[in-house]
Design an enzyme around this catalytic site. Structure first.
Site, PDB file in Angstrom:
ATOM      1  N   ASP A  13       5.073  -0.350  -1.303  1.00 55.95           N
ATOM      2  CA  ASP A  13       4.341  -0.713  -2.520  1.00 55.95           C
ATOM      3  C   ASP A  13       3.744   0.446  -3.320  1.00 55.95           C
ATOM      4  O   ASP A  13       4.393   1.021  -4.169  1.00 55.95           O
ATOM      5  CB  ASP A  13       3.259  -1.752  -2.175  1.00 55.95           C
ATOM      6  CG  ASP A  13       3.867  -3.063  -1.702  1.00 55.95           C
ATOM      7  OD1 ASP A  13       5.051  -3.060  -1.330  1.00 55.95           O
ATOM      8  OD2 ASP A  13       3.173  -4.095  -1.714  1.00 55.95           O
ATOM      9  N   GLU A  18      -3.274  -6.923   9.134  1.00 57.42           N
ATOM     10  CA  GLU A  18      -2.163  -6.376   8.349  1.00 57.42           C
ATOM     11  C   GLU A  18      -2.126  -4.846   8.417  1.00 57.42           C
ATOM     12  O   GLU A  18      -1.074  -4.238   8.514  1.00 57.42           O
ATOM     13  CB  GLU A  18      -2.314  -6.838   6.902  1.00 57.42           C
ATOM     14  CG  GLU A  18      -1.148  -6.472   5.998  1.00 57.42           C
ATOM     15  CD  GLU A  18      -1.386  -6.929   4.559  1.00 57.42           C
ATOM     16  OE1 GLU A  18      -2.534  -7.265   4.199  1.00 57.42           O
ATOM     17  OE2 GLU A  18      -0.409  -6.951   3.784  1.00 57.42           O
TER      18      GLU A  18
HETATM   19  C1  6A9 Z   1       1.675 -11.843  -3.348  1.00 60.93           C
HETATM   20  C2  6A9 Z   1      -0.282 -13.339  -3.143  1.00 60.93           C
HETATM   21  C3  6A9 Z   1      -2.121 -16.230  -1.966  1.00 60.93           C
HETATM   22  C4  6A9 Z   1       3.119  -6.322   1.382  1.00 60.93           C
HETATM   23  O1  6A9 Z   1       4.304  -8.512   4.666  1.00 60.93           O
HETATM   24  C5  6A9 Z   1       4.867  -8.891   3.476  1.00 60.93           C
HETATM   25  C6  6A9 Z   1       4.769  -7.783   2.452  1.00 60.93           C
HETATM   26  C7  6A9 Z   1       5.513  -6.544   2.942  1.00 60.93           C
HETATM   27  O2  6A9 Z   1       6.894  -6.787   2.950  1.00 60.93           O
HETATM   28  C8  6A9 Z   1       5.246  -5.347   2.081  1.00 60.93           C
HETATM   29  O3  6A9 Z   1       5.860  -4.221   2.652  1.00 60.93           O
HETATM   30  N1  6A9 Z   1       3.355  -7.492   2.194  1.00 60.93           N
HETATM   31  C9  6A9 Z   1       3.763  -5.093   1.955  1.00 60.93           C
HETATM   32  O4  6A9 Z   1       3.504  -3.978   1.181  1.00 60.93           O
HETATM   33  C10 6A9 Z   1       2.623  -8.658   1.670  1.00 60.93           C
HETATM   34  C11 6A9 Z   1       3.108  -9.072   0.317  1.00 60.93           C
HETATM   35  C12 6A9 Z   1       2.425 -10.278  -0.165  1.00 60.93           C
HETATM   36  C13 6A9 Z   1       2.782 -10.575  -1.580  1.00 60.93           C
HETATM   37  C14 6A9 Z   1       2.174 -11.849  -1.968  1.00 60.93           C
HETATM   38  C15 6A9 Z   1       1.098 -13.162  -3.675  1.00 60.93           C
HETATM   39  C16 6A9 Z   1      -0.447 -14.670  -2.528  1.00 60.93           C
HETATM   40  O5  6A9 Z   1      -1.737 -15.167  -2.776  1.00 60.93           O
END
Ligand code: 6A9
Length: 769
Positions: free
Chosen positions: A508, A739
């Site tokens: 990100d 996380e």
């Molecule tokens: C946006 C919000 C209720 C971010 O673990 C999943 C991902 C990874 O793949 C990524 O590498 N996470 C990491 O940088 C979480 C992404 C969540 C996006 C959701 C919407 C929901 O609100």
């Protein structure tokens, strides 16, 4: 003719994004054809929910609330896992992904234990029973009651779906039918404890995403004259209005009970005619114990933590983390929303199922492509068929171009959790191809299991898709110079972000060049492709296919001289991205507009204080810089290896007592916000997937004979210890795995529970790489 041809061609381009890949599907057996995993806790976004592996399965689930604390708008009703509910803990403590699961939930004054056991029989997927136990958390609750709502719901698309309330053994249950399940019943058995009040609801709900709202709007307040209090009850059958009768698609039973209380929810399939007894009461308890017993044995056989002298506390922790990952597997069905440069607006993908684990049951209970490759390491260790099935589902989502969408938001429940602006997936954007990591892991650790015939069959079907996937990366994600690669999807025009994000990389807001151009080179992507080429070559060999093409690509990308030419900074002695870059940027608030316009606070924007130039982005040191090491890019006596090992241990760079931080303290954007609304994410925090890759590489080099072997060994021991002890102690302190972790304090941060790749801690404990 010319025009007709071009219109046709345009149409052809437009439809490519949502045209399925043209080869046999990898998933060949699903639904009732695989009865062992037909039913499951496949609704990871709920605290406790069950469904089948069917596009439009009936869903069952639990809600609860304390009547005395029910707020306006239903505040206080628990249903979907929400961080805002502030539960002290919830996680599966045992779950085998197949036959049973046990979950503990702590909610203020009460502790829930929700478990289920399946029983195969008949022709429609068999039976299951769920035990719901509520116990006091410490001191007994005085006079306080709790309301439990258990429901069954179907969607309009459910094949020949019918539901109706029905009374068995005094409590209103359900009779129902679908094409796949045939006739079935859901009965409730009071096992222990007192039911103060019972009520039910039978209604037409407006959608699966509105079940809780439907409960909230139909609850009735009934004054009790004798005590002067008021009760909340469900209103019964609401499907009869005037002459018109509606078919209920949502039947819920509410039991207001005192604590402690236990009940069994018994699901029985009509086609199961020779069941020996009812799976309830002592029969249930005996079954549950047996399954738990095999779980513990299998856990030790698989991960050998006792053998490694971990204490019982650590082993319980590992079981919880693992169980919540495997118990968090969901079955989703629906169509993504996708866009290509040839479509004017987003278009629907084809409707398809996805069987997948999820990173976080609360905040993102849906599939993420590169997360799943990491989950696959754990799942493959436990149950190779389960993992191959998951991988097969993902590869069936490939379009004709060889692209797989990154974030999978399938079905109404999933969609309801995602803000509109995040829904559309763009077909030029990648995400790290971590399934190659899973496959490499499987080949390294379980080659003998893999080469059994039916598994090889799955691999055969997978193969054309792996090739297409690799080729997609190696053609659409390349840079202008040979051997260079670039993540697509960065915004070159924005002045909102301090450093335009690279969501496709998975990292990100990890700093890249300040001014995205088509000429930039991304080190991590280059390394992912190298890993992909090497793994694909191995798979080709395994399947007796020609592997030289991928061997060549691998050898080409492995060449240390070429790597150095493209990514090595002689000045700073480290690997880096290349691009148009300046470190001299800042977020500033623009001055308010002159009167008479009303001065509204303006959003901060980026100001560029020194013009960017084409260069290595070498003042940044962090996870990205480690990728040549992650993919074993050095020979055992390489000075680059020595430098890498030295840098790894340097507390001024990435080393902390809690694991490796994502960005060096001295990097320009360390711990900086990307906009005033976006706090630092991959700019210092400790992430467990990257730490796992570091440990994996250290493990590789500690075993490879050479001058730096001992150094790698020492680092391996220390880093492993730091990671395990911090994740464990944070779990003990907070009740959750997280996380990411704070580089200064080790504190868990971000979404929780996050038993996605943070559950790799189990493999770190088990030393499986
Ligand atoms: C946006 C919000 C209720 C971010 O673990 C999943 C991902 C990874 O793949 C990524 O590498 N996470 C990491 O940088 C979480 C992404 C969540 C996006 C959701 C919407 C929901 O609100």
């Amino acid at each position: 003719l010319g025009i007709a041809c071009c219109v046709g061609y345009k149409g052809y381009l437009e439809t490519r994004v949502n045209t399925p890949f043209d080869s046999q599907k990898v998933v060949t057996k699903t639904g009732l054809a695989v009865p062992e995993i037909y039913w499951g806790s496949y609704r990871p976004g709920t605290y406790f929910g069950l469904k089948t592996r069917e596009p439009y399965s009936p869903v069952m689930g639990l809600m609860w609330y304390f009547p005395s604390k029910l707020g306006f708008n239903g505040e206080g009703i628990r249903h979907w896992c929400e961080q805002g509910d502030n539960l002290e803990h919830y996680a599966w403590s045992q779950h085998d992904g197949k036959t049973f699961g046990i979950q503990n939930i702590v909610d203020g004054p009460v502790v829930f234990r929700t478990s289920f056991v399946k029983r195969i029989g008949g022709t429609n997927g068999g039976d299951w029973t769920a035990r719901i136990g509520v116990y006091p958390n410490g001191d007994a609750l005085e006079d306080e009651t709790i309301s439990l709502v258990f429901y069954t719901a179907i969607e309009p698309q459910t094949n020949k779906g019918k539901l109706a309330p029905s009374t068995f053994s005094h409590i209103t249950g359900v009779v129902g039918e679908t094409k796949e399940l045939g006739k079935f019943v859901v009965k409730y058995h009071n096992i222990s404890g007192r039911i103060v009040r019972e009520s039910y609801l039978s209604v037409e709900a407006k959608g699966l995403q509105l079940l809780k709202e439907t409960i909230v709007t139909t609850l009735r307040v009934v004054p009790d004259k004798s005590t002067g209090t008021r009760h909340l009850v469900l209103p019964g059958d609401l499907t009869q209005f005037k002459e018109q009768q509606m078919a209920p698609n949502f039947v819920a039973t509410q039991l207001e009970v005192t604590v402690p209380f236990e009940m069994d929810v018994v699901f029985e399939s009509g086609s199961f005619i020779d069941r020996p007894n009812t799976l309830s009461g002592h029969v249930y308890e005996r079954e549950l114990l047996q399954r738990a017993d095999s779980f513990h044995k299998k856990f030790e056989n698989t991960f050998e933590l006792k053998k490694k002298n971990f204490t019982d506390e650590y082993i319980d922790f590992a079981k919880i983390v693992f169980s919540n990952l495997i118990g968090g597997i969901g079955y989703f069905y629906g169509a993504s929303r996708v866009q290509s440069e040839h479509t004017q607006t987003p278009v629907p993908y084809w409707k398809a199922p996805l069987f997948t684990a999820v990173p976080s049951r609360s905040f993102f209970p849906r599939g993420f492509l590169w997360d799943e490759g990491f989950h696959g390491l754990l799942l493959a260790s436990w149950d190779l068929d389960l993992e191959l099935d998951i991988m097969s589902h993902w590869f069936d989502l490939m379009n004709i171009e060889g692209w797989i969408p990154r974030e999978e938001i399938l079905g109404q429940e999933a969609l309801a959790k995602v803000p509109e602006e995040f829904v559309t997936q763009i077909n030029s954007n990648a995400n790290p191809p971590t399934f190659f990591l899973t496959l490499r892991y499987i080949i390294q650790n379980y080659i003998e299991r893999l080469t059994e015939e039916d598994r090889l069959g799955a691999l055969e079907r997978l193969y054309p898709r792996l090739v297409a996937w690799f080729d997609w990366f190696n053609t659409t994600q390349t840079g202008p110079l040979p051997g260079t690669y670039r993540w697509r999807g960065r915004d070159a025009k924005t002045n909102r972000e301090l450093n335009p994000k690279t969501l496709s990389s998975g990292l990100d807001d990890y700093p890249r060049s300040s001014h995205p151009t088509d000429d930039e080179r991304h080190l991590d992507l280059r390394c992912w492709i190298m890993l992909g080429a090497g793994t694909l070559a191995e798979i080709a060999k395994l399947l007796n296919r020609e592997s030289y093409k991928y061997m060549d690509t691998f050898a080409y990308l492995f060449d240390p001289k070429l790597l150095d030419q493209l990514h090595w900074s002689e000045d700073l002695q480290r690997y880096a991205d290349y691009g148009r870059h300046t470190d001299d940027v800042a977020l500033k608030r623009p001055p308010p507009p002159p009167p008479p316009s009303r001065p509204s606070p303006q959003e901060m924007v980026r100001v560029v204080l020194t013009e960017p130039r084409d260069r290595l982005v070498d003042t940044t040191f962090g996870y990205n810089s480690l990728f040549p090491f992650f993919v074993h890019g050095f020979s055992s006596n390489s000075p680059r290896l020595l430098k890498m090992l030295t840098d790894l241990r340097n507390p001024e760079l990435l080393w902390t007592k809690f694991g490796l931080r994502s960005l060096a303290k001295k990097s320009p954007l360390y711990n900086q916000r990307n906009t005033e609304h976006d706090p630092p994410y991959w700019r210092g925090n400790i992430w467990i997937n990257m730490n796992y890759l570091a440990l994996e590489a250290l493990n590789y080099y500690r075993k490879l004979e050479g001058p730096y072997q001992q150094r790698a060994q020492d680092l391996y021991v220390e880093l492993r210890e730091n990671l395990i002890s911090n994740i464990y102690s944070q779990y003990v302190k907070t009740g959750y795995v997280w996380e990411h972790y704070n580089p200064k304090t080790g504190k868990g941060q971000g979404s929780h529970p996050f038993t996605g790749w943070t559950s790799l801690v189990v493999l770190m404990m088990a030393e499986k790489f």
